[in-house]
Write a protein that holds these residues in place. Structure first.
Motif, mmCIF file in Angstrom:
data_model
loop_
_atom_site.group_PDB
_atom_site.id
_atom_site.type_symbol
_atom_site.label_atom_id
_atom_site.label_comp_id
_atom_site.label_asym_id
_atom_site.label_seq_id
_atom_site.Cartn_x
_atom_site.Cartn_y
_atom_site.Cartn_z
ATOM 1 N N GLY A 1 39.598 33.878 37.507
ATOM 2 C CA GLY A 1 38.400 33.791 36.685
ATOM 3 C C GLY A 1 37.153 33.931 37.525
ATOM 4 N N THR B 1 31.921 43.436 32.298
ATOM 5 C CA THR B 1 33.242 43.432 32.924
ATOM 6 C C THR B 1 34.084 42.257 32.426
ATOM 7 O OG1 THR B 1 32.498 42.072 34.786
ATOM 8 C CG2 THR B 1 32.279 44.474 35.007
ATOM 9 N N ALA C 1 28.710 32.527 39.748
ATOM 10 C CA ALA C 1 30.150 32.265 39.675
ATOM 11 C C ALA C 1 30.574 31.114 40.583
ATOM 12 C CB ALA C 1 30.925 33.526 40.043
ATOM 13 N N ALA D 1 34.157 36.182 40.029
ATOM 14 C CA ALA D 1 33.332 37.370 40.115
ATOM 15 C C ALA D 1 33.805 38.210 41.300
ATOM 16 C CB ALA D 1 31.869 36.996 40.300
ATOM 17 N N VAL D 2 33.471 39.500 41.269
ATOM 18 C CA VAL D 2 33.846 40.411 42.348
ATOM 19 C C VAL D 2 32.610 40.777 43.157
ATOM 20 C CG1 VAL D 2 34.795 42.673 42.938
ATOM 21 C CG2 VAL D 2 35.791 41.345 41.069
ATOM 22 N N GLU E 1 39.928 43.166 42.296
ATOM 23 C CA GLU E 1 39.640 42.803 40.908
ATOM 24 C C GLU E 1 40.788 42.003 40.298
ATOM 25 O OE1 GLU E 1 36.707 46.464 39.523
ATOM 26 O OE2 GLU E 1 38.882 46.671 39.287
ATOM 27 N N ALA F 1 40.566 38.509 41.582
ATOM 28 C CA ALA F 1 39.430 37.839 40.943
ATOM 29 C C ALA F 1 39.765 37.438 39.513
ATOM 30 C CB ALA F 1 38.204 38.747 40.979
ATOM 31 N N ASP F 2 40.398 38.329 38.777
ATOM 32 C CA ASP F 2 40.720 38.045 37.384
ATOM 33 C C ASP F 2 41.742 36.922 37.256
ATOM 34 O OD1 ASP F 2 38.951 40.006 36.607
ATOM 35 O OD2 ASP F 2 40.488 41.541 36.312
ATOM 36 N N ARG G 1 33.670 39.391 33.579
ATOM 37 C CA ARG G 1 33.701 38.448 34.693
ATOM 38 C C ARG G 1 32.382 37.692 34.772
ATOM 39 N NH1 ARG G 1 35.597 43.390 37.209
ATOM 40 N NH2 ARG G 1 37.877 43.384 37.151
#
Length: 320
Positions: free
Chosen positions: A227, A192, A200, A229-230, A220, A223-224, A194
């Motif tokens: 930086g 992903t 994380a 994690a989901v 998501e 999260a992005d 991530r």
């Protein structure tokens, strides 16, 4: 000085961050001696030496990749016989816990799991654990044998300290049970881009309030922007909205990031057990009485469908 074995978690010679955290903890109670097994194990010596390992016990036998768990336990037993460590530190993953449990049984040692800190103490190594869904903090030590300890990722900083990192071959005699379970195939998990959930520094999770798989795009996106994690609650996973591999909780993965953002998660005890040791917790929920607000550092009472996009846009704007 007493020596501490550190079981190296690596992928083809690339050492994963939780192992470097173990070396930081190991230096608090003795001299770290790393144990690296399998393909590429010899290539780990450089980075392990840069983070405090005085020696690196290496065995690249193919059995570690061809069979599950037992060959690694055989190797750690051999390492314990060679070193007589005051403790053995293992990353607290699913495999790590199984390896540690089998090792403790084989060596007649005490086992302590999901530890968040390690220090030297009178009578041996003293560990700190968060128990009963992190409602209590305990300090414990084993009273028989060297302590076998599994440590949760993100429990210690990575602190480079130059050491010899001398590579020493480890002679291992595999037990009859080593070939009991063969790996018949491997399939790479789709990347992903991530961070790994348990490693994380920031985790953004969604729960029942996300109200559908298609709405996890909001989680998501946030999260992005960070930086991160989901993650997902059990309710979201059980509903089929997000993969089980992302479940945070008692029956999923335990995480301990610097920042944990819970969106649309009520805060049931099952979920709290997997994230309550996070350093800073932020919750977004439209129910002001949701249990999640009892443990947060910051809470936002509001509709996540309005709050999360605004938060994402604000983060992107500040990043320029």
């Amino acid at each position: 000085m007493a020596e501490v074995l550190v079981f190296v978690d690596h992928v083809d010679g690339v050492v994963r961050k939780p192992t470097l955290e173990l070396l930081t903890l190991a230096r608090r109670v003795g001299e770290p001696v790393a144990v690296a097994l399998g393909a590429g194990a010899g290539a780990t010596a450089g980075v392990l030496g840069e983070h405090g390992a005085v020696r690196v016990l290496v065995d690249e036998a193919p059995e570690y990749g061809e069979f599950l768990v037992v060959p690694k336990v055989d190797a750690l037993v051999a390492a314990c016989e060679a070193v007589s460590p005051v403790a053995v530190l293992v990353v607290s993953s699913a495999e790590g816990k199984e390896v540690a449990a089998r090792l403790a049984l084989r060596t007649g040692s005490g086992l302590l799991t999901d530890v968040v800190d390690v220090e030297a103490g009178e009578g041996g190594v003293v560990v700190v654990q968060s128990v009963f869904a992190a409602s209590f903090t305990t300090r414990s030590r084993v009273v028989r044998g060297g302590a076998v300890v599994t440590v949760k990722p993100n429990s210690a900083p990575v602190e480079p300290v130059a050491a010899a990192g001398e590579v020493v071959g480890l002679e291992v005699s595999f037990s009859p049970g080593a070939s009991g379970t063969r790996v018949t195939g491997r399939e790479a998990r789709e990347s992903t881009g991530r961070p790994e959930l348990t490693e994380a520094a920031i985790v953004v999770s969604g729960g029942r309030g996300v109200n559908g798989a298609e709405n996890f795009a909001l989680i998501e996106a946030l999260a992005d922007s960070l930086g991160a994690a989901v993650g997902a609650s059990r309710a979201a996973v059980d509903a089929g909205w997000y993969p089980h591999s992302a479940q945070v909780g008692q029956t999923g993965k335990s995480v301990s990031p610097q920042l944990y953002i819970a969106s649309g998660i009520s805060g049931a005890i099952q979920h709290r057990a997997g994230m309550q040791t996070s350093k800073t917790i932020v919750a977004i929920n439209k129910d002001a009485e949701a249990p999640i607000f009892d443990l947060v550092d910051y809470g936002v009472v509001g509709d996540l469908f309005q709050v999360v996009p605004q938060l994402t846009d604000e983060i992107k704007a500040r990043k320029g």
